[in-house]
Motif scaffolding. Sequence first.
Motif, PDB file in Angstrom:
ATOM      1  N   UNK A 147     -27.230  12.039   8.171  1.00 25.55           N
ATOM      2  CA  UNK A 147     -27.200  12.771   6.906  1.00 25.55           C
ATOM      3  C   UNK A 147     -26.664  14.171   7.158  1.00 25.55           C
ATOM      4  N   UNK A 148     -25.546  14.479   6.605  1.00 27.70           N
ATOM      5  CA  UNK A 148     -24.973  15.822   6.647  1.00 27.70           C
ATOM      6  C   UNK A 148     -23.929  15.874   5.540  1.00 27.70           C
ATOM      7  N   UNK A 149     -23.615  17.058   5.090  1.00 25.98           N
ATOM      8  CA  UNK A 149     -22.736  17.220   3.944  1.00 25.98           C
ATOM      9  C   UNK A 149     -21.450  16.402   4.053  1.00 25.98           C
ATOM     10  N   UNK A 150     -20.796  16.432   5.190  1.00 24.32           N
ATOM     11  CA  UNK A 150     -19.513  15.728   5.303  1.00 24.32           C
ATOM     12  C   UNK A 150     -19.607  14.411   6.069  1.00 24.32           C
ATOM     13  N   UNK A 151     -20.801  14.044   6.559  1.00 25.83           N
ATOM     14  CA  UNK A 151     -20.899  12.833   7.380  1.00 25.83           C
ATOM     15  C   UNK A 151     -22.006  11.885   6.936  1.00 25.83           C
ATOM     16  N   UNK A 152     -22.296  11.827   5.651  1.00 22.53           N
ATOM     17  CA  UNK A 152     -23.320  10.902   5.157  1.00 22.53           C
ATOM     18  C   UNK A 152     -22.849   9.478   5.406  1.00 22.53           C
ATOM     19  N   UNK A 153     -23.164   8.966   6.584  1.00 21.96           N
ATOM     20  CA  UNK A 153     -22.609   7.683   6.997  1.00 21.96           C
ATOM     21  C   UNK A 153     -23.576   6.898   7.855  1.00 21.96           C
ATOM     22  N   UNK A 154     -23.261   5.617   7.991  1.00 22.00           N
ATOM     23  CA  UNK A 154     -23.899   4.763   8.979  1.00 22.00           C
ATOM     24  C   UNK A 154     -22.805   4.375   9.961  1.00 22.00           C
ATOM     25  N   UNK A 155     -23.084   4.574  11.246  1.00 22.47           N
ATOM     26  CA  UNK A 155     -22.132   4.262  12.300  1.00 22.47           C
ATOM     27  C   UNK A 155     -22.617   3.030  13.052  1.00 22.47           C
ATOM     28  N   UNK A 156     -21.712   2.104  13.338  1.00 23.28           N
ATOM     29  CA  UNK A 156     -22.025   0.912  14.118  1.00 23.28           C
ATOM     30  C   UNK A 156     -21.560   1.154  15.550  1.00 23.28           C
ATOM     31  N   UNK A 157     -22.484   0.980  16.487  1.00 21.38           N
ATOM     32  CA  UNK A 157     -22.197   1.219  17.900  1.00 21.38           C
ATOM     33  C   UNK A 157     -22.334  -0.098  18.657  1.00 21.38           C
ATOM     34  N   UNK A 158     -21.300  -0.466  19.387  1.00 25.73           N
ATOM     35  CA  UNK A 158     -21.325  -1.657  20.225  1.00 25.73           C
ATOM     36  C   UNK A 158     -22.161  -1.327  21.463  1.00 25.73           C
ATOM     37  N   UNK A 159     -23.264  -2.072  21.700  1.00 21.52           N
ATOM     38  CA  UNK A 159     -24.157  -1.762  22.817  1.00 21.52           C
ATOM     39  C   UNK A 159     -23.595  -2.205  24.163  1.00 21.52           C
ATOM     40  N   UNK A 160     -22.529  -2.987  24.159  1.00 21.13           N
ATOM     41  CA  UNK A 160     -21.884  -3.385  25.410  1.00 21.13           C
ATOM     42  C   UNK A 160     -21.031  -2.250  25.951  1.00 21.13           C
ATOM     43  N   UNK A 161     -20.278  -1.615  25.055  1.00 24.71           N
ATOM     44  CA  UNK A 161     -19.356  -0.544  25.457  1.00 24.71           C
ATOM     45  C   UNK A 161     -19.880   0.851  25.146  1.00 24.71           C
ATOM     46  N   UNK A 162     -20.980   0.925  24.393  1.00 24.13           N
ATOM     47  CA  UNK A 162     -21.535   2.210  23.943  1.00 24.13           C
ATOM     48  C   UNK A 162     -20.466   3.055  23.235  1.00 24.13           C
ATOM     49  N   UNK A 163     -19.801   2.429  22.295  1.00 21.12           N
ATOM     50  CA  UNK A 163     -18.781   3.146  21.534  1.00 21.12           C
ATOM     51  C   UNK A 163     -18.940   2.834  20.047  1.00 21.12           C
ATOM     52  N   UNK A 164     -18.561   3.805  19.229  1.00 24.65           N
ATOM     53  CA  UNK A 164     -18.594   3.618  17.778  1.00 24.65           C
ATOM     54  C   UNK A 164     -17.450   2.693  17.401  1.00 24.65           C
TER      55      UNK A 164
END
Length: 175
Positions: A147-164
């Motif tokens: 939650x932030x003014x410009x980043x109200x988002x949900x990010x999906x992170x791959x747990x194998x590569x630890x990347x968004x």
Amino acid sequence: PLAGASKPLWDSVSNCVYVSCASENEVAVIDCETDSVVDYIRVGRGPERPELNTRHRRLYVRNWDGETVSIIDLEINEVVETLRLGSVPMMGVYCPAADKYYLGMEASELVVVDGVGDSILRRMDVPCSPEALVYVPSSGLLLLGANAVSTDSVYAIDVTTDSIVSACYLPGGPA
């Protein structure tokens, strides 16, 4: 009575409840058969809700004031490692499939801890302070809500590569 007790966690293997006691900087161990406190485990300053590593019988305790995470071996009920984080750990989640513990940090980063070696594997910059972390076993993804003014988002992170791997903007935030 337990001073500063909050956020209990039940471990089905030991049939014990682990309770963070923030005012005492410890975790109380309650035996569910006898309904009595059987141990106190000293941890860092301001312990928060513990999270369970089911594969290696570890308990992760985020220490708010200490900017650390205490790792407790549940076979001996002792802290076996304390990791210095350099920022306040806001939340955490253990991912059994990847055998990693993820910490959402106040300083807009995700700290990844190795479930076997009890050490920091990596630090990932994220767009802002995480507000929520959820592991979704069916997809193999860790979801991070921000939650932030410009980043109200949900990010999906791959747990194998630890990347968004993707982001979904939610006007008004994910909360």
